[in-house]
Design a protein around this motif. Sequence first.
Motif, PDB file in Angstrom:
ATOM      1  N   PHE A  32       0.836  -1.189   0.000  1.00  0.00           N
ATOM      2  CA  PHE A  32       0.000   0.000   0.000  1.00  0.00           C
ATOM      3  C   PHE A  32       0.875   1.244   0.000  1.00  0.00           C
ATOM      4  N   GLU A  33       0.260   2.366  -0.316  1.00  0.00           N
ATOM      5  CA  GLU A  33       0.960   3.648  -0.405  1.00  0.00           C
ATOM      6  C   GLU A  33       0.433   4.584   0.667  1.00  0.00           C
ATOM      7  N   LEU A  34       1.323   5.402   1.232  1.00  0.00           N
ATOM      8  CA  LEU A  34       0.941   6.366   2.255  1.00  0.00           C
ATOM      9  C   LEU A  34       1.155   7.787   1.767  1.00  0.00           C
ATOM     10  N   LYS A  35       0.217   8.673   2.140  1.00  0.00           N
ATOM     11  CA  LYS A  35       0.364  10.102   1.893  1.00  0.00           C
ATOM     12  C   LYS A  35      -0.066  10.837   3.154  1.00  0.00           C
ATOM     13  N   ALA A  36       0.742  11.771   3.618  1.00  0.00           N
ATOM     14  CA  ALA A  36       0.413  12.544   4.813  1.00  0.00           C
ATOM     15  C   ALA A  36      -0.229  13.865   4.408  1.00  0.00           C
ATOM     16  N   ILE A  37      -1.300  14.248   5.130  1.00  0.00           N
ATOM     17  CA  ILE A  37      -2.005  15.502   4.842  1.00  0.00           C
ATOM     18  C   ILE A  37      -2.179  16.288   6.137  1.00  0.00           C
ATOM     19  N   THR A  38      -1.785  17.556   6.109  1.00  0.00           N
ATOM     20  CA  THR A  38      -2.035  18.462   7.221  1.00  0.00           C
ATOM     21  C   THR A  38      -2.932  19.596   6.748  1.00  0.00           C
ATOM     22  N   LEU A  39      -3.969  19.889   7.519  1.00  0.00           N
ATOM     23  CA  LEU A  39      -4.828  21.032   7.246  1.00  0.00           C
ATOM     24  C   LEU A  39      -4.387  22.194   8.126  1.00  0.00           C
ATOM     25  N   THR A  40      -4.140  23.349   7.540  1.00  0.00           N
ATOM     26  CA  THR A  40      -3.919  24.533   8.362  1.00  0.00           C
ATOM     27  C   THR A  40      -5.283  25.071   8.778  1.00  0.00           C
ATOM     28  N   MET A  41      -5.320  25.810   9.881  1.00  0.00           N
ATOM     29  CA  MET A  41      -6.589  26.288  10.413  1.00  0.00           C
ATOM     30  C   MET A  41      -6.833  27.765  10.129  1.00  0.00           C
ATOM     31  N   GLY A  42      -5.808  28.466   9.655  1.00  0.00           N
ATOM     32  CA  GLY A  42      -5.976  29.887   9.364  1.00  0.00           C
ATOM     33  C   GLY A  42      -5.898  30.770  10.593  1.00  0.00           C
ATOM     34  N   ILE A  43      -5.505  30.179  11.730  1.00  0.00           N
ATOM     35  CA  ILE A  43      -5.322  30.966  12.958  1.00  0.00           C
ATOM     36  C   ILE A  43      -4.027  30.523  13.625  1.00  0.00           C
ATOM     37  N   GLY A  44      -3.337  31.458  14.239  1.00  0.00           N
ATOM     38  CA  GLY A  44      -2.125  31.123  14.964  1.00  0.00           C
ATOM     39  C   GLY A  44      -0.961  30.809  14.046  1.00  0.00           C
ATOM     40  N   GLU A  45       0.223  30.958  14.572  1.00  0.00           N
ATOM     41  CA  GLU A  45       1.434  30.633  13.824  1.00  0.00           C
ATOM     42  C   GLU A  45       1.848  29.210  14.169  1.00  0.00           C
ATOM     43  N   VAL A  46       1.909  28.365  13.167  1.00  0.00           N
ATOM     44  CA  VAL A  46       2.266  26.962  13.378  1.00  0.00           C
ATOM     45  C   VAL A  46       3.470  26.616  12.503  1.00  0.00           C
ATOM     46  N   ASP A  47       4.530  26.131  13.135  1.00  0.00           N
ATOM     47  CA  ASP A  47       5.734  25.717  12.416  1.00  0.00           C
ATOM     48  C   ASP A  47       5.618  24.233  12.081  1.00  0.00           C
ATOM     49  N   LEU A  48       5.372  23.933  10.812  1.00  0.00           N
ATOM     50  CA  LEU A  48       5.194  22.553  10.377  1.00  0.00           C
ATOM     51  C   LEU A  48       6.489  21.908   9.899  1.00  0.00           C
ATOM     52  N   SER A  49       7.600  22.599  10.055  1.00  0.00           N
ATOM     53  CA  SER A  49       8.866  22.049   9.567  1.00  0.00           C
ATOM     54  C   SER A  49       9.228  20.704  10.209  1.00  0.00           C
ATOM     55  N   PRO A  50       8.931  20.467  11.517  1.00  0.00           N
ATOM     56  CA  PRO A  50       9.235  19.137  12.066  1.00  0.00           C
ATOM     57  C   PRO A  50       8.454  18.020  11.377  1.00  0.00           C
ATOM     58  N   VAL A  51       7.207  18.306  10.994  1.00  0.00           N
ATOM     59  CA  VAL A  51       6.398  17.299  10.302  1.00  0.00           C
ATOM     60  C   VAL A  51       6.954  17.055   8.903  1.00  0.00           C
ATOM     61  N   ARG A  52       7.307  18.135   8.221  1.00  0.00           N
ATOM     62  CA  ARG A  52       7.859  18.011   6.871  1.00  0.00           C
ATOM     63  C   ARG A  52       9.162  17.221   6.892  1.00  0.00           C
ATOM     64  N   GLU A  53      10.018  17.523   7.863  1.00  0.00           N
ATOM     65  CA  GLU A  53      11.298  16.813   7.970  1.00  0.00           C
ATOM     66  C   GLU A  53      11.092  15.336   8.292  1.00  0.00           C
ATOM     67  N   LEU A  54      10.107  15.044   9.143  1.00  0.00           N
ATOM     68  CA  LEU A  54       9.800  13.652   9.466  1.00  0.00           C
ATOM     69  C   LEU A  54       9.343  12.900   8.225  1.00  0.00           C
ATOM     70  N   CYS A  55       8.448  13.504   7.462  1.00  0.00           N
ATOM     71  CA  CYS A  55       7.945  12.855   6.249  1.00  0.00           C
ATOM     72  C   CYS A  55       9.067  12.602   5.243  1.00  0.00           C
ATOM     73  N   GLU A  56       9.971  13.547   5.126  1.00  0.00           N
ATOM     74  CA  GLU A  56      11.119  13.355   4.238  1.00  0.00           C
ATOM     75  C   GLU A  56      11.993  12.206   4.725  1.00  0.00           C
ATOM     76  N   ARG A  57      12.185  12.144   6.040  1.00  0.00           N
ATOM     77  CA  ARG A  57      13.063  11.115   6.614  1.00  0.00           C
ATOM     78  C   ARG A  57      12.487   9.717   6.419  1.00  0.00           C
ATOM     79  N   ILE A  58      11.158   9.579   6.526  1.00  0.00           N
ATOM     80  CA  ILE A  58      10.552   8.253   6.391  1.00  0.00           C
ATOM     81  C   ILE A  58      10.014   8.006   4.980  1.00  0.00           C
ATOM     82  N   ASP A  59      10.263   8.960   4.087  1.00  0.00           N
ATOM     83  CA  ASP A  59       9.911   8.814   2.667  1.00  0.00           C
ATOM     84  C   ASP A  59       8.398   8.669   2.455  1.00  0.00           C
ATOM     85  N   VAL A  60       7.666   9.654   2.988  1.00  0.00           N
ATOM     86  CA  VAL A  60       6.220   9.721   2.781  1.00  0.00           C
ATOM     87  C   VAL A  60       5.882  11.080   2.187  1.00  0.00           C
TER      88      VAL A  60
END
Length: 237
Positions: free
Chosen positions: A55-83
């Motif tokens: 099977f294939e995996l794809k990760a999806i994050t929804l931003t909420m349009g409020i607050g400052e959220v740094d998603l770089s840890p999630v992006r780096e994790l996905c790159e590291r595990i090849d998703v």
Amino acid sequence: MLHIKRLLGQIRRAIQDYNMIQDGDRIAVGVSGGKDSLTLLVALRQLKNFLPVKFELKAITLTMGIGEVDLSPVRELCERIDVSYTVEETLIGKIVFEERKEKNPCSLCANLRRGALHNTAKRLGCNKVALAHHMDDVIETFLLSLFYEGRIHTFSPVTYLDRKGLYLIRPLIYTEEKLVKQFVKANNIITVANPCPANGYTKRQYIKDLLAELRKENRQIKSNIFGAIKRSGIDNW
């Protein structure tokens, strides 16, 4: 390492018990950046290496349009595990808290987030969406429905959305929240703070606190409630 093996074993058992994943599935994992969704993503990626189905995996994050959220840890994790990782920009937070000024925002917010996640998953060609609801969520939702809606209801392990042509799967249903916390710590997973203004001040938090108090007298209370849910046959259990 023992709790890591235990968590992976619980997820694998849930997948097998409810036939959650088949050959050729393209699965979107809803990733908020919190401990639950990141645990699910990492665990499914690990299981992908030795489950008998492809099977294939794809990760999806929804931003909420409020607050400052740094998603770089999630992006780096996905790159590291090849998703593959997709960030879908939304204005859900602004709609709920600024335009509608909802006093009880959780229901509307959840409905809007579900719709956005399902639409994004379909756009990416996915036929399934994996959600990170664990055993504690199942129990808390059951009690919320019982106390505040007067009905017997909670999450189903597998749900088919005929209007979207999507299956929702919940591979963490056999896993307690405390094991998720151990998994995150053992794997040095960096989580992202929840920007929701209502976080920690909801009826769900009240139920969570209530269960913690009841568990002081009865250590088996969560397993007893979960067992009752499984035996009842409600909601396709």
